[in-house]
Scaffold this motif. Sequence first.
Motif, mmCIF file in Angstrom:
data_model
loop_
_atom_site.group_PDB
_atom_site.id
_atom_site.type_symbol
_atom_site.label_atom_id
_atom_site.label_comp_id
_atom_site.label_asym_id
_atom_site.label_seq_id
_atom_site.Cartn_x
_atom_site.Cartn_y
_atom_site.Cartn_z
ATOM 1 N N ARG A 124 5.662 39.502 -18.552
ATOM 2 C CA ARG A 124 5.178 39.871 -19.908
ATOM 3 C C ARG A 124 4.535 39.030 -20.836
ATOM 4 N NH1 ARG A 124 9.778 42.442 -17.987
ATOM 5 N NH2 ARG A 124 9.809 44.866 -18.088
ATOM 6 N N ASP A 125 4.401 37.855 -20.163
ATOM 7 C CA ASP A 125 3.726 36.630 -21.183
ATOM 8 C C ASP A 125 4.134 37.018 -22.551
ATOM 9 O OD1 ASP A 125 2.099 34.700 -21.726
ATOM 10 O OD2 ASP A 125 0.394 35.935 -22.111
ATOM 11 N N LEU A 126 5.557 36.687 -22.838
ATOM 12 C CA LEU A 126 6.022 36.944 -24.280
ATOM 13 C C LEU A 126 7.213 35.973 -24.294
ATOM 14 C CD1 LEU A 126 8.506 38.534 -24.231
ATOM 15 C CD2 LEU A 126 7.004 40.493 -24.165
ATOM 16 N N PHE A 127 7.617 35.367 -25.631
ATOM 17 C CA PHE A 127 8.553 34.693 -25.834
ATOM 18 C C PHE A 127 9.605 35.852 -26.603
ATOM 19 C CE2 PHE A 127 6.096 31.014 -25.232
ATOM 20 C CZ PHE A 127 6.664 30.261 -24.768
ATOM 21 N N TYR A 128 10.935 35.758 -26.136
ATOM 22 C CA TYR A 128 11.873 36.697 -27.061
ATOM 23 C C TYR A 128 12.265 35.782 -28.177
ATOM 24 C CZ TYR A 128 12.049 39.882 -23.308
ATOM 25 O OH TYR A 128 11.917 40.609 -22.048
ATOM 26 N N ASP A 129 12.619 36.471 -29.314
ATOM 27 C CA ASP A 129 13.213 35.717 -30.619
ATOM 28 C C ASP A 129 14.612 34.938 -30.105
ATOM 29 O OD1 ASP A 129 11.011 36.478 -32.189
ATOM 30 O OD2 ASP A 129 12.242 38.355 -32.768
#
Length: 614
Positions: free
Chosen positions: A56-61
Amino acid sequence: MLDIPRPTFRPLRIYATDPARGYKAARTATITVENEELSAGPIGARLEVVDYDAERDLFYDAVNLNDPSILMQSGLPPSEADPHFHQQMVYAIASRTLTNFDRALGRRVSLRKGEFRHKLRLLPHAFEGENAFYDHDLNAILFGYFTADPAAPGPNIPNQTIFTCLSHDIIVHEMTHAIVDHLRRYFLEPSNVDVLAFHEGFSDLVALLQHFSYRDLLIDEIRVGRGDILDGSLLVNLAKQFGEATGTGKALRSAIDTATPDPRRYGNLTEPHARGAILVAAVFDGFLTTFRSRIADLVRIATGGSGRLPPGELHPDLVARIASEAAQTAQRQLNMCIRAFDYLPPVDITFGDYLRALVTADFELDPDDAWGQRAALIEGFRRRGIYPEGATSLAEESLRWPAAEPGAAPMVDSLSTILPQLLQREAARFTKVSSDPGIAKQSRERPPSLSEDLNESNASETVKTMREALVSYAQNNSAALKLTGRPDVWVSAFNAVFRVAPSGALQIELVAQFVETDKTTSDDPEFGGVPVRGGTTAIIGVDGHVRYIIAKPLPSPTLDQAGKARADARVAGQRAFVEQLDGADARTNYLDRSDYGQRMAARMNLRALHEGAE
């Protein structure tokens, strides 16, 4: 103002079993991990959780485990849907696994790689796929996620998202791969049929034996099985949710092979997971034998000597006592399995080598072995046809590595004052930790950092000087150490080890690994990119004398006739192993010259190996 000492441990909540049936049916536990300084991630001294989802090309907090609301409830509550709990889960289990290795080895395991990668990275949602793996080059463990099989999801919902980062067994398995790679860097080179199988089997063993440290889970399974830990599948099966969700209808692997082991399997199986399962079954067989011996008196008391338990629920006190014996036996077995690493050769591991290391390392620390745990282990290996090379019988005294013959000069003569200085420094650290009443428990549960990793580019001058002195020592004593005398001998690791025996005695040793490479085989296509290596692990006492020389020598004129024959046979065996794998791999004939020359190196890839796991 009160001077309140910092707690040694931090409680965190985990899934003790895979959450295959939802929160209520899944077994949860609160475990204690090292209470180190943490930043959001969590990020500690050796572990770094980086929650990047490449799909998803994202960083989770990142979760902050120092948040007061989280601290007050011993960590976040278990949840399949909360990425913050996923981060907590991988950190907690990885940290607990590290503590087991620290305690058994008598030193803090370094997970550094190179000058900049000082920590092992854990990526809970790294990619979409039915896999999780340790990557040597990235110095990271990557956990995948996938949807359950729509037709045969097991107890999961069809198309439910399954997170491998929520499987205790998968986390421990991959974490063990990473630790083994840092302890023995050449155990990923498939020089014989046992090497990769050992990596897989040992990683499963650590996961299985760690099950028994979760008291509530252990008590529940013993109650359900009425004293028989084999009746409850949760203790002896691995990655149950993963296996069921992929449509197999069963756990990924089990500690139990068959009621009557077939010794021919060890001679016939080559696939690393299937072969590694033989090692798991042999060690677990020894554990079961010892456990049943330890509870025999409890069963006699509970049954009036008949040995037949009455119908109905077992008395809670009996269940608690049986659980205590199971936990103690498993922890001692786990310590034995880990401690054996210091008594292994640095290259070309075989299952037989591991048995000899198990017996020798445990004898050195606990000669009495009141419960016969070593004898039970030996029998587990014998039943599966695993016989160490060079042993004249399966008697314990024959299986122990032979004491080093006189010949090597004392290390203190060659290292001048460096060795005593190192010992004095490390002994002072050990004594300080052991004597401080505020952290007395820590001396047994979490050893201090006892020595620096020689692979670090920023190692202290003392350690660099020690390394140079060790190289010089190896060259001057090459014949006694069963080395060829090559000028490029490599000191792959050197550690000062402090262990406390059951008697309370402090055991101090120095463990050095020397490695040589036959460079004529590095580019030889017959060996497929994995050169022939030789090496020696030297166990040195505090007086500087070499106590054990555990060698896998290269062919050399300095060897005696028997040693030359073994060295020649080992080289021929590595060549034959390459031919065997080539014959079983239909792709071999279609590889171009470059890929053909590196085909064995490609087979070292743990990601590819796990994708083919059965």
